[in-house]
Design a protein around this motif. Structure first.
Motif, PDB file in Angstrom:
ATOM      1  N   ALA B  30       0.837  -1.203   0.000  1.00  0.00           N
ATOM      2  CA  ALA B  30       0.000   0.000   0.000  1.00  0.00           C
ATOM      3  C   ALA B  30       0.870   1.250   0.000  1.00  0.00           C
ATOM      4  N   MET B  31       1.950   1.191   0.784  1.00  0.00           N
ATOM      5  CA  MET B  31       2.870   2.341   0.770  1.00  0.00           C
ATOM      6  C   MET B  31       3.477   2.521  -0.596  1.00  0.00           C
ATOM      7  N   MET B  32       3.775   1.368  -1.260  1.00  0.00           N
ATOM      8  CA  MET B  32       4.335   1.452  -2.595  1.00  0.00           C
ATOM      9  C   MET B  32       3.349   2.074  -3.561  1.00  0.00           C
ATOM     10  N   THR B  33       2.061   1.788  -3.349  1.00  0.00           N
ATOM     11  CA  THR B  33       1.048   2.389  -4.217  1.00  0.00           C
ATOM     12  C   THR B  33       1.031   3.896  -4.065  1.00  0.00           C
ATOM     13  N   PHE B  34       1.138   4.351  -2.816  1.00  0.00           N
ATOM     14  CA  PHE B  34       1.175   5.790  -2.611  1.00  0.00           C
ATOM     15  C   PHE B  34       2.382   6.415  -3.287  1.00  0.00           C
ATOM     16  N   LEU B  35       3.512   5.693  -3.230  1.00  0.00           N
ATOM     17  CA  LEU B  35       4.699   6.192  -3.924  1.00  0.00           C
ATOM     18  C   LEU B  35       4.453   6.284  -5.416  1.00  0.00           C
ATOM     19  N   TRP B  70      -1.547  -0.892  -7.482  1.00  0.00           N
ATOM     20  CA  TRP B  70      -2.838  -0.864  -6.794  1.00  0.00           C
ATOM     21  C   TRP B  70      -3.378  -2.268  -6.639  1.00  0.00           C
ATOM     22  N   LEU B  71      -3.166  -3.111  -7.666  1.00  0.00           N
ATOM     23  CA  LEU B  71      -3.776  -4.434  -7.610  1.00  0.00           C
ATOM     24  C   LEU B  71      -3.029  -5.400  -6.741  1.00  0.00           C
ATOM     25  N   ALA B  72      -1.778  -5.115  -6.416  1.00  0.00           N
ATOM     26  CA  ALA B  72      -1.019  -6.078  -5.621  1.00  0.00           C
ATOM     27  C   ALA B  72      -1.631  -6.299  -4.234  1.00  0.00           C
ATOM     28  N   PRO B  73      -1.903  -5.245  -3.454  1.00  0.00           N
ATOM     29  CA  PRO B  73      -2.527  -5.529  -2.160  1.00  0.00           C
ATOM     30  C   PRO B  73      -3.923  -6.116  -2.296  1.00  0.00           C
ATOM     31  N   LEU B  74      -4.610  -5.759  -3.397  1.00  0.00           N
ATOM     32  CA  LEU B  74      -5.951  -6.326  -3.566  1.00  0.00           C
ATOM     33  C   LEU B  74      -5.885  -7.822  -3.825  1.00  0.00           C
ATOM     34  N   CYS B  75      -4.820  -8.279  -4.480  1.00  0.00           N
ATOM     35  CA  CYS B  75      -4.657  -9.725  -4.663  1.00  0.00           C
ATOM     36  C   CYS B  75      -4.477 -10.421  -3.330  1.00  0.00           C
ATOM     37  N   PHE B  76      -3.741  -9.778  -2.432  1.00  0.00           N
ATOM     38  CA  PHE B  76      -3.566 -10.398  -1.121  1.00  0.00           C
ATOM     39  C   PHE B  76      -4.870 -10.418  -0.352  1.00  0.00           C
ATOM     40  N   THR B  97       3.650 -13.487  -6.081  1.00  0.00           N
ATOM     41  CA  THR B  97       2.897 -12.285  -6.419  1.00  0.00           C
ATOM     42  C   THR B  97       3.803 -11.066  -6.377  1.00  0.00           C
ATOM     43  N   CYS B  98       4.667 -10.982  -5.388  1.00  0.00           N
ATOM     44  CA  CYS B  98       5.578  -9.837  -5.320  1.00  0.00           C
ATOM     45  C   CYS B  98       6.520  -9.809  -6.515  1.00  0.00           C
ATOM     46  N   SER B  99       6.969 -10.981  -6.955  1.00  0.00           N
ATOM     47  CA  SER B  99       7.888 -10.966  -8.097  1.00  0.00           C
ATOM     48  C   SER B  99       7.162 -10.585  -9.375  1.00  0.00           C
ATOM     49  N   ILE B 100       5.882 -10.974  -9.498  1.00  0.00           N
ATOM     50  CA  ILE B 100       5.142 -10.535 -10.685  1.00  0.00           C
ATOM     51  C   ILE B 100       5.048  -9.025 -10.703  1.00  0.00           C
ATOM     52  N   ILE B 101       4.727  -8.435  -9.538  1.00  0.00           N
ATOM     53  CA  ILE B 101       4.596  -6.982  -9.485  1.00  0.00           C
ATOM     54  C   ILE B 101       5.930  -6.317  -9.793  1.00  0.00           C
ATOM     55  N   PHE B 102       7.011  -6.882  -9.277  1.00  0.00           N
ATOM     56  CA  PHE B 102       8.326  -6.287  -9.533  1.00  0.00           C
ATOM     57  C   PHE B 102       8.639  -6.278 -11.018  1.00  0.00           C
ATOM     58  N   PHE B 103       8.400  -7.426 -11.683  1.00  0.00           N
ATOM     59  CA  PHE B 103       8.718  -7.466 -13.104  1.00  0.00           C
ATOM     60  C   PHE B 103       7.776  -6.587 -13.913  1.00  0.00           C
ATOM     61  N   LEU B 104       6.535  -6.449 -13.439  1.00  0.00           N
ATOM     62  CA  LEU B 104       5.624  -5.550 -14.144  1.00  0.00           C
ATOM     63  C   LEU B 104       6.104  -4.109 -14.050  1.00  0.00           C
ATOM     64  N   LEU B 105       6.569  -3.715 -12.855  1.00  0.00           N
ATOM     65  CA  LEU B 105       7.088  -2.356 -12.724  1.00  0.00           C
ATOM     66  C   LEU B 105       8.270  -2.132 -13.654  1.00  0.00           C
ATOM     67  N   LEU B 106       9.141  -3.149 -13.721  1.00  0.00           N
ATOM     68  CA  LEU B 106      10.281  -3.009 -14.618  1.00  0.00           C
ATOM     69  C   LEU B 106       9.840  -2.924 -16.069  1.00  0.00           C
ATOM     70  N   ALA B 231      -6.110  -7.918 -14.992  1.00  0.00           N
ATOM     71  CA  ALA B 231      -5.907  -6.497 -14.819  1.00  0.00           C
ATOM     72  C   ALA B 231      -4.666  -6.018 -15.532  1.00  0.00           C
ATOM     73  N   ILE B 232      -3.561  -6.676 -15.358  1.00  0.00           N
ATOM     74  CA  ILE B 232      -2.314  -6.099 -15.823  1.00  0.00           C
ATOM     75  C   ILE B 232      -1.706  -6.841 -16.993  1.00  0.00           C
ATOM     76  N   LEU B 233      -1.693  -8.165 -16.918  1.00  0.00           N
ATOM     77  CA  LEU B 233      -0.897  -8.878 -17.908  1.00  0.00           C
ATOM     78  C   LEU B 233      -1.476  -8.712 -19.292  1.00  0.00           C
ATOM     79  N   LEU B 234      -2.797  -8.515 -19.372  1.00  0.00           N
ATOM     80  CA  LEU B 234      -3.376  -8.258 -20.681  1.00  0.00           C
ATOM     81  C   LEU B 234      -2.978  -6.886 -21.187  1.00  0.00           C
ATOM     82  N   LYS B 235      -2.768  -5.943 -20.248  1.00  0.00           N
ATOM     83  CA  LYS B 235      -2.441  -4.583 -20.679  1.00  0.00           C
ATOM     84  C   LYS B 235      -1.025  -4.481 -21.204  1.00  0.00           C
TER      85      LYS B 235
END
Lengths: 347, 456
Positions: B30-35, B70-76, B97-106, B231-235
């Motif tokens: 959630a903090m990461m989302t705010f960032l 935004w979707l990462a905490p919602l998945c949890f 899940t965290c690694s998916i989010i990391f690679f998506l950010l990259l 949400a994301i992988l299709l985008k």
């Protein structure tokens, strides 16, 4: 076997391969190849299983025949170019005979038929010697020869190898046969780069050998001889995950290290304008990825119902020597992609 | 940007917290989302901000980065059933899940096309493991295989195309992609080059011809996998097409054919949705329809269609994920996804029909929700490109309305099956889950420029 005899045979095996690598004269090269073949015959056949003895005999026949063919080509080259020097291959006929001998030794298609058969008869530690160490010498010769005479026979054989490696491994249930076909496919990728930039082939070959050794050592640890024993294995749980990662790395999925084995050949092919052969390699690698995925599914992604009597503790029966070696080799699969800039030294 | 990435990779450490690992990870993400919300660009022009050597954010990446965070905490929040597993399995789920989010950010922030490709492919392996390890049926192996091989079949030619681009232009930087010109040689014309670049993203989006992996993957995946996937992988596909289209400015014939295929695909999948029996497969096919529309918009590549595509991507990500979460709420209680059985829950759940109504209304494109704005922009752009696509897109929209209302009516207002009358109450966790899917839609209505700016 007696420890001293074992050490002697392993030393002569290393000496044979070193003799091949460090010589300029054809005769010590032939000598080194025969020495390495002869020194592992006792290592492979000192067992009570007749299947291993059969595999040893087949291996010996194939290697002896190809070494004799190599000597034949070297003598023919002596007659044509008046020199025993390795760098004096200029005529196509002697090049072709020597390359044919090396292709039989390496197990590239269309001379690959002995390789799965031999590999599926041997226990895993011997498999490491046959599949990884014994390929160093003929690969070295092939790469140093392709510096001199570039001939398209390498490209044809490598395309065939990639396709054979893909389709051959599809219907197998024995893990050793699957790894044999994967070896054929990977050697196809590596030798095709040899036609263009042989130094890069050394790098790819090194990556492949380290990855393969890690996988074979994990298979040896858990005695994973057949697909059915993949889910019942008594390896340490983190090893199951690392085994899957190493296999996916062998399949060439980014961001794992094996992706280097796919992206560097593609860069080399397109650098030389040779885009036509790329679809064959992609097809072969996709098909071989399917049986890697099959192994990964069976190992760590599915839980088969098990009776409690079957669950063997992983604290017993693990060979303690191979664990540190596995731990040293696995980081190549995870962090290997960071080594991609090394390639750019060779262009 | 580097702050965001380092925070996301260091959240993996939190899986070792003894009893509160889920909560700690939720707070960290959630903090990461705010960032990540600081990356949004409201200045009205497409410019690169947060520039570093190989990472940057522009007005196309910023909403997608915020969406992924935004979707990462919602998945949890959604994946509650994993808490019944052993500790190491839970940690595995969290780490994946965290690694998916990391690679998506990259992926969304990379400036180099090759690193975009590597991270694009890197999201495949954790998703494959999520589908096959935490899925529920025996068909999940085939679903994982379909997912992996469809995507790789498209993306290996993309790798070849990237290598060729790097050979001919000797650069792989995205910001200068508009000023390089690609000359195809005689055998490998510019059309074939464009096709092998685009196919990866068409398979990923997916458009109608290459869509077979998506219903399988969605039906077999656990809810967190479905949410991330929808949400994301299709985008990633839409993002890739928009980025790579700058290299191919004059491929007209093939892009015309592909636009028509995508529009017809939207129509066909909308009609197919009305005949599905599995709730998750229905939502998956609706995803195919919406993303086919996005694909058509990105291939036409005019100002309006790209803006509409970005808006529809964000809105569809939130709404589709909300629909999957809602379907999972019912699935956890009745253990079936059959629409003939999961019906009539307006009688037993109190606030849930309201969330169903808003999600289905957003799915069909109800104003003022941003789905409509995206669809409107895309349809306007495509119709101005060719008037003959107007009836197709119109009928596709109508059928979209039909099946969205069918979803709402079937699950809520039909007569209930008596066996599902014993029903756990909807916990506040689930209410918060759906609420936080739908709240950003309201914020996008107020500030549509955050998701729509693209001028090349």
């Amino acid at each position: 076997m007696n420890r001293l005899v074992n050490a002697f045979l392993l030393t002569s095996l290393i000496a044979g391969t070193s003799l091949v690598i460090f010589s300029n004269h054809w005769f010590p090269i032939w000598l080194g190849l025969e020495l390495s073949t002869l020194s592992i015959i006792p290592l492979l056949s000192y067992t009570s299983q007749s299947r291993s003895v059969e595999a040893t005999l087949k291996y010996f026949l194939v290697q002896a025949f190809s070494a004799a063919l190599l000597l034949n080509g070297a003598v023919l080259n002596l007659w044509i170019s008046n020199s025993w020097d390795v760098n004096s291959i200029t005529s196509p006929i002697s090049y072709f005979i020597i390359t044919a001998a090396l292709i039989i030794k390496l197990g590239l298609a269309p001379c690959h038929f002995w390789f799965p058969d031999v590999l599926s008869g041997l226990p895993f530690l011997s498999t490491i010697i046959i599949a990884c160490w014994q390929k160093i010498a003929p690969m070295f010769l092939l790469l140093s020869l392709s510096n001199l005479v570039s001939s398209e026979i390498i490209i044809v054989c490598s395309i065939l190898s990639v396709l054979v490696g893909g389709w051959g491994g599809l219907n197998q249930i024995s893990v050793r046969k699957i790894l044999a076909y994967s070896s054929i496919g990977h050697l196809g990728w590596i030798t095709c780069v040899a036609f263009f930039i042989p130094e890069v082939s050394y790098l790819l070959f090194l990556f492949y050998i380290l990855n393969n050794t890690a996988i074979l050592l994990i298979c040896h640890n858990g005695s994973l001889y057949y697909l059915s024993s993949l889910s019942k294995s008594n390896v340490i749980p983190i090893t199951a995950i690392l085994f899957s990662i190493a296999l996916l790395s062998l399949g060439g999925l980014p961001p794992l290290g094996g992706f280097i084995n796919k992206v560097i050949p593609l860069i080399v092919f397109s650098l030389n304008g040779n885009n036509f052969i790329i679809p064959f390699f992609l097809i072969g690698s996709l098909i071989s990825l399917f049986f890697y995925i099959r192994i990964v599914f069976n190992t760590s992604l599915t839980l088969f119902p098990q009776h409690s009597l079957n669950i063997v503790s992983f604290r017993t029966g693990n060979s303690s020597l191979s664990q540190p070696i596995i731990s040293t080799l696995i980081p190549i699969t995870i962090w290997g992609l960071l080594l991609l800039p090394i390639f750019f030294l060779f262009i | 940007m580097l702050t965001l990435l380092s925070v996301s990779i260091s959240t993996i450490v939190l899986i070792n917290v003894k009893k509160w690992n889920w909560n700690a990870l939720f707070v960290a993400l959630a903090m990461m989302t705010f960032l990540s919300i600081t990356t949004v660009n409201n200045s009205g022009s497409a410019s690169w901000s947060f520039l570093s050597h190989s990472l940057a954010v522009d007005s196309l990446s910023a909403p997608l980065i915020i969406l992924s965070c935004w979707l990462a905490p919602l998945c949890f929040l959604a994946q509650n059933v994993v808490k019944g597993n052993s500790g190491s399995l839970q940690n595995g789920f969290l780490a994946l899940t965290c690694s998916i989010i990391f690679f998506l950010l990259l992926t969304f922030s990379s400036l180099n096309i090759l690193s975009f490709f590597i991270c694009f492919e890197a999201t495949l392996i954790p998703t494959l493991v999520l589908i096959t390890r935490w899925g529920a049926n025996v068909e999940r192996l085939q679903a994982g295989t379909y997912f992996l091989f469809y995507t790789l079949f498209g993306s290996l030619p993309l790798l070849v195309s990237i290598v060729l681009i790097s050979q001919t232009t000797s650069t792989l930087m995205i910001p200068i992609s508009e000023i390089v010109t690609l000359q195809g040689n005689t055998f490998f014309s510019i059309n074939i080059w464009w096709i092998i670049t685009i196919v990866a993203f068409l398979v990923k989006m997916p458009v109608y011809g290459f869509h077979l992996w998506l219903p399988k993957a969605h039906v077999e995946a656990p809810v967190a996998g479905s949410m991330i996937l929808a949400a994301i992988l299709l985008k990633l596909g839409g993002y890739g097409i928009i980025r790579m289209n700058a290299y191919f400015p004059d491929v007209t014939t093939l892009s015309a054919i592909l636009t028509v295929i995508c529009c017809w695909g939207a129509l066909i999948t909308s009609i197919l949705c009305t005949r599905q029996t599995d709730l998750k497969a229905l939502i998956a096919y609706s995803s195919v329809g919406h993303m086919s529309l996005v694909a058509a918009g990105t291939i036409v590549f005019s100002d309006w269609t790209i803006s509409g595509a970005i808006m529809l991507m964000i809105a569809h990500g939130l709404v589709s994920s909300a629909l999957f979460a809602l379907a999972n709420i019912l699935y956890e209680r009745t253990h079936t996804r059959n629409i003939f059985i999961t019906r009539g829950f307006k009688m037993i759940t109190v606030l849930l029909p309201f969330w169903w109504l808003i999600s289905c209304a957003a799915n069909l494109g109800l104003p003022p929700l941003p789905n409509l704005i995206g669809e409107l922009y895309i349809i306007t752009g495509i119709i101005s490109w060719s008037i003959f696509l107007a009836p197709i897109l119109g009928v596709a929209t109508v059928f979209g309305a039909i099946y969205s209302l069918l979803i709402y009516q079937n699950t809520n207002t039909q007569s209930i099956v008596l066996s599902s009358m014993s029903f756990n109450e909807i916990s506040p966790r689930e209410h918060i889950l759906i609420l936080f899917h739908l709240l950003p839609l309201l914020s996008i209505i107020v500030a549509p420029n955050s998701c729509m700016v693209w001028s090349n």
